[in-house]
Design an enzyme around this catalytic site. Structure first.
Site, PDB file in Angstrom:
ATOM      1  N   CYS A 224     -23.840  64.957 -22.937  1.00 23.07           N
ATOM      2  CA  CYS A 224     -24.780  65.727 -24.042  1.00 23.07           C
ATOM      3  C   CYS A 224     -24.516  64.316 -25.471  1.00 23.07           C
ATOM      4  O   CYS A 224     -22.632  64.343 -25.380  1.00 23.07           O
ATOM      5  CB  CYS A 224     -25.597  66.594 -24.419  1.00 23.07           C
TER       6      CYS A 224
ATOM      7  N   ARG B 248     -25.294  58.994 -24.314  1.00 21.67           N
ATOM      8  CA  ARG B 248     -25.180  60.656 -23.529  1.00 21.67           C
ATOM      9  C   ARG B 248     -25.649  61.064 -22.733  1.00 21.67           C
ATOM     10  O   ARG B 248     -25.295  62.588 -21.651  1.00 21.67           O
ATOM     11  CB  ARG B 248     -23.976  60.395 -24.817  1.00 21.67           C
TER      12      ARG B 248
ATOM     13  N   TRP C 263     -28.832  65.805 -22.179  1.00 22.75           N
ATOM     14  CA  TRP C 263     -28.617  65.745 -20.516  1.00 22.75           C
ATOM     15  C   TRP C 263     -28.337  66.453 -20.249  1.00 22.75           C
ATOM     16  O   TRP C 263     -27.693  67.728 -19.976  1.00 22.75           O
ATOM     17  CB  TRP C 263     -27.571  64.771 -20.109  1.00 22.75           C
TER      18      TRP C 263
ATOM     19  N   ASN D 295     -22.476  70.565 -26.037  1.00 24.06           N
ATOM     20  CA  ASN D 295     -21.853  69.307 -25.042  1.00 24.06           C
ATOM     21  C   ASN D 295     -21.329  70.120 -24.664  1.00 24.06           C
ATOM     22  O   ASN D 295     -20.295  70.594 -24.881  1.00 24.06           O
ATOM     23  CB  ASN D 295     -21.819  67.772 -25.228  1.00 24.06           C
ATOM     24  N   GLY D 296     -21.033  70.195 -23.218  1.00 20.78           N
ATOM     25  CA  GLY D 296     -20.304  71.367 -21.753  1.00 20.78           C
ATOM     26  C   GLY D 296     -21.570  71.748 -21.219  1.00 20.78           C
ATOM     27  O   GLY D 296     -22.450  72.018 -21.522  1.00 20.78           O
TER      28      GLY D 296
ATOM     29  N   GLU E 186     -19.311  47.981  -4.730  1.00 17.67           N
ATOM     30  CA  GLU E 186     -19.399  48.792  -5.934  1.00 17.67           C
ATOM     31  C   GLU E 186     -20.739  48.000  -6.492  1.00 17.67           C
ATOM     32  O   GLU E 186     -21.593  48.200  -6.808  1.00 17.67           O
ATOM     33  CB  GLU E 186     -18.463  47.696  -6.494  1.00 17.67           C
TER      34      GLU E 186
ATOM     35  N   LYS F 111     -24.032  49.046  -8.175  1.00 14.21           N
ATOM     36  CA  LYS F 111     -24.631  48.434  -9.412  1.00 14.21           C
ATOM     37  C   LYS F 111     -26.181  48.763  -9.325  1.00 14.21           C
ATOM     38  O   LYS F 111     -27.030  48.696  -9.609  1.00 14.21           O
ATOM     39  CB  LYS F 111     -24.228  46.934  -9.964  1.00 14.21           C
TER      40      LYS F 111
ATOM     41  N   GLU G  80     -28.251  52.226  -8.469  1.00 10.19           N
ATOM     42  CA  GLU G  80     -28.160  53.074  -9.276  1.00 10.19           C
ATOM     43  C   GLU G  80     -28.925  52.939 -11.063  1.00 10.19           C
ATOM     44  O   GLU G  80     -29.270  53.195 -12.284  1.00 10.19           O
ATOM     45  CB  GLU G  80     -27.030  53.329 -10.634  1.00 10.19           C
TER      46      GLU G  80
ATOM     47  N   HIS H 149     -21.259  49.380  15.202  1.00 10.36           N
ATOM     48  CA  HIS H 149     -20.469  50.863  15.531  1.00 10.36           C
ATOM     49  C   HIS H 149     -21.845  51.879  15.109  1.00 10.36           C
ATOM     50  O   HIS H 149     -21.577  53.068  14.758  1.00 10.36           O
ATOM     51  CB  HIS H 149     -19.445  51.260  15.303  1.00 10.36           C
TER      52      HIS H 149
ATOM     53  N   LYS I 123     -23.984  58.571 -19.270  1.00  5.25           N
ATOM     54  CA  LYS I 123     -22.788  57.430 -19.127  1.00  5.25           C
ATOM     55  C   LYS I 123     -22.002  58.222 -18.433  1.00  5.25           C
ATOM     56  O   LYS I 123     -20.590  58.189 -18.188  1.00  5.25           O
ATOM     57  CB  LYS I 123     -22.739  56.691 -20.947  1.00  5.25           C
TER      58      LYS I 123
HETATM   59  C1  AGP Z   1     -20.786  53.319 -12.914  1.00  3.81           C
HETATM   60  O1  AGP Z   1     -22.205  52.194 -12.704  1.00  3.81           O
HETATM   61  C2  AGP Z   1     -21.600  55.186 -13.238  1.00  3.81           C
HETATM   62  N1  AGP Z   1     -22.357  55.004 -14.061  1.00  3.81           N
HETATM   63  C3  AGP Z   1     -20.490  55.983 -12.231  1.00  3.81           C
HETATM   64  O2  AGP Z   1     -20.805  56.215 -11.050  1.00  3.81           O
HETATM   65  C4  AGP Z   1     -18.926  56.164 -13.394  1.00  3.81           C
HETATM   66  O3  AGP Z   1     -18.119  55.106 -12.406  1.00  3.81           O
HETATM   67  C5  AGP Z   1     -18.861  57.009 -12.690  1.00  3.81           C
HETATM   68  O4  AGP Z   1     -19.299  58.567 -13.563  1.00  3.81           O
HETATM   69  C6  AGP Z   1     -16.971  57.712 -13.795  1.00  3.81           C
HETATM   70  O5  AGP Z   1     -17.121  57.498 -14.947  1.00  3.81           O
HETATM   71  P1  AGP Z   1     -15.918  56.959 -16.027  1.00  3.81           P
HETATM   72  O6  AGP Z   1     -15.177  56.074 -15.208  1.00  3.81           O
HETATM   73  O7  AGP Z   1     -15.824  57.492 -17.142  1.00  3.81           O
HETATM   74  O8  AGP Z   1     -14.743  58.935 -15.296  1.00  3.81           O
END
Ligand code: AGP
Length: 604
Positions: A2, A27, A74, A100-101, A479, A483, A486, A502, A599
């Site tokens: 947040c 955030r 969030w 936030n938390g 990776e 991408k 998400e 397999h 994020k």
């Molecule tokens: C990556 O595109 C994602 N947004 C997510 O997997 C991110 O890499 C993960 O949450 C780790 O975040 P950080 O690197 O800030 O720890």
């Protein structure tokens, strides 16, 4: 997770709070709210959805006052709704809190407070905070906040206002980031630097367990025993544009194209022409004794760790294990003082990664953090910190953070290899020269972005896309698959090429889209056999190949410039980032703020 902001000074608070929240919307964006204090009364406005809904709800003349707090949410406890939005107040409406938390013992505290006659209106964990402060309040706000904080378990960054104290905002942090922006006859509080950058470059970075009493003219920091804390001012150097889009349609596209510069900046922390290899933040003598390396991270950072494992083992002969942080912290990892734990985290605030760091330190491990955020919690708690200099990464989908994390891991591998003598001086010099070429090679690949835009249009209707790779290319495929899913919401899987037969090959049918990454001459023949396996079953295959690899078995190819296979991931990920971006845009998705995501994941 947040975003929280606070303002106290001579100017009207409302617009300053909304501007600050706009910079923090990445955030979390399930709902937003602000509270402004004037003439002994708290005026609160909250709205579900994007921040623009709150802006629309705060008409002219409303919410007038020079002290205020704000929040963009969030959701973790309680669905996105007005009742669950922050700020949360006590029943008397004399205390307002943004948080936030996660208050992990909120149920227990709620029971305690309800037994004292307090009534709750939301489903959130946060609502216990204003009631708890109310319960402890006896005329002194800081004292009440500190007493409440002592009861709270979990993570919090909070701003608190009280109608009896219009001259101050009390802020506190534990395991969630919080900064204080220092102005002229005005001061700011925020989760992150971009929220205050338009107003000031001078900030205090709060540490865990610290409290701030913020007035228009001064800021006093205290520990939980109310002992004053002296903190030096951190002067922010990155400019506000770095946190803006610079003319690109989306932060993600901007950040993809920032990679050559981000890599160049990050290289400075480890290799430079004619200089010995260094590794910022680490004195070799401190880690000369290590016998094993454990890399722990989440998401994209974890995928970078997989590349790091391969490269560090190959250059140093040190065994490397890689684990997802949320798994590592709950199993029984065999680590001790001879283990170097490397945590990778763009935000430096990811709860699972932070927990892994703390577990390792309890076990006597030395911890090296690779992070992109100066002063982040992980940066402050690690024994060593190597900063990736990617600049603020705003888009939820991580791009430049990933490639700069790779640079950091290459730098660590070379640093160790040089000191351990597992590479000769000539070999070290060759590897260094190849690393120094990466910014240029990255820029060269990005020049072909438009061809990926054309290719992306072929996949807009797909429901499933598979990624294949072997060795380092498999880590890249993982990776690339993340991408895609998400930001475009297309289902995607990544497989080691040799694994298809397999089981997963049962999924391949006429027209299935497969993206195969093949950059290593040594594995090319095997990869081509795997591609033939899917082609004979009707798949369409796009090859991400190194120049010179034949395109015979592929339907389409995207060629990368020649590069040492060790460094190929830095280049091979670029077309996959761009492909995902263009597909998501073509599908009309919100690329920078994908649904359900935030994020920085500062909760478990
Ligand atoms: C990556 O595109 C994602 N947004 C997510 O997997 C991110 O890499 C993960 O949450 C780790 O975040 P950080 O690197 O800030 O720890």
């Amino acid at each position: 997770m947040c975003g929280i902001v606070g303002y106290i000074g001579q100017r009207e608070a409302k617009e300053l709070l909304l501007d600050g929240l706009k910079k923090l919307e990445y955030r979390g964006y399930d709902s937003a709210g602000i509270a402004v204090l004037q003439r002994g009364a708290l005026q609160v406005k909250r709205a579900v959805g994007r921040l623009e809904n709150l802006c629309a709800a705060t008409g002219d003349g409303e919410l007038s006052g020079t002290v205020g707090i704000g929040h963009t949410r969030w959701a973790t406890h309680g669905a996105p709704s007005v009742e669950n939005s922050h700020p949360h107040c006590n029943e008397a409406g004399t205390i307002a809190v943004v948080h936030n938390g996660i208050i992990e013992n909120h149920e227990e505290l709620k029971t305690f407070l309800m037994e004292k006659g307090y009534r709750f209106r939301s489903e959130t964990d946060t609502e216990v905070i204003p009631h708890l402060i109310d319960f402890y309040y006896q005329g002194e706000l800081l004292e009440a906040v500190q007493k409440a904080a002592r009861q709270m378990k979990g993570s919090y960054a909070v701003c608190v206002m009280h109608v009896q104290h219009p001259e101050q905002i009390v802020a506190a942090r534990k395991d969630s980031p919080l900064i204080v922006g220092l102005g002229q006859d005005e001061n700011f509080v925020a989760s992150d630097i971009p929220a205050v950058l338009k107003e000031t470059r001078d900030v205090y970075l709060l540490e865990d367990g610290e409290f701030a009493v913020v007035t228009a003219n001064d800021v006093n920091l205290y520990d939980v025993e109310k002992k004053p804390i002296q903190r030096s001012v951190y002067h922010v150097t990155f400019d506000e544009n770095a946190a803006e889009k610079d003319g690109y349609d989306h932060f993600m596209l901007k950040e993809i194209f920032e990679q050559p510069q981000a890599i160049r900046e990050t290289l400075r922390g480890c290799v430079a022409p004619g200089q010995p290899v260094v590794f910022d933040g680490v004195d070799y003598q401190d880690i000369a004794h290590i016998r094993e390396i454990f890399i722990v991270a989440c998401g994209t950072a974890y995928h970078a760790g997989l590349v790091g494992k391969n490269v560090i083992e190959r250059l140093t002969n040190i065994p490397v294990d890689v684990d997802i942080a949320s798994e590592f912290r709950y199993r029984h990892p065999i680590i001790d003082k001879d283990t170097l734990l490397v945590v990778i985290s763009q935000s430096g605030e990811t709860a699972d990664t932070l927990a892994a760091l703390r577990l390792a330190q309890r076990r006597g491990c030395r911890v090296l953090a690779v992070t992109n955020v100066v002063g982040s919690t992980i940066a402050r708690e690690a024994d060593h910190v190597f900063y990736t200099h990617a600049g603020p990464e705003i888009a939820v989908a991580s791009t430049k953070a990933y490639t700069t994390q790779l640079i950091a891991l290459y730098g660590l591998a070379l640093f160790l290899a040089e000191h351990k003598g597992t590479l000769s001086e000539a070999e070290c010099e060759m590897v260094k020269q190849e690393m120094l070429q990466l910014p240029e090679l990255t820029a060269q690949v990005l020049e072909s972005a438009e061809s990926l835009h054309t290719l992306a249009d072929k996949f807009l209707q797909e429901n499933d896309i598979f990624y294949l790779g072997r060795g380092l290319d498999h880590a890249v495929a993982m990776e690339g698959s993340l991408k895609l899913k998400e930001i475009s919401y297309i289902h995607s899987e990544s497989y080691a090429g040799g694994e298809l037969k397999h089981g997963p090959i049962a999924l391949i049918e006429e027209g299935t889209v497969v993206i195969a990454v093949s950059t290593n001459e040594r594995l090319r023949g095997k990869m081509e056999s795997n591609v033939k396996e899917v082609v004979t079953r009707g798949a369409y295959v796009l090859g991400i190949l190194t120049e010179g690899f034949p395109e015979s078995v592929f339907d389409d190819v995207f060629y990368l410039p020649e590069v040492n296979p060790l460094f190929a991931p830095v280049l091979a990920i670029l077309p996959l980032q761009l492909l995902s971006y263009y597909i998501a845009v073509g599908k009309g998705c919100d690329v920078d703020k994908p649904r359900n995501l935030a994020k920085s994941v500062t909760v478990e």
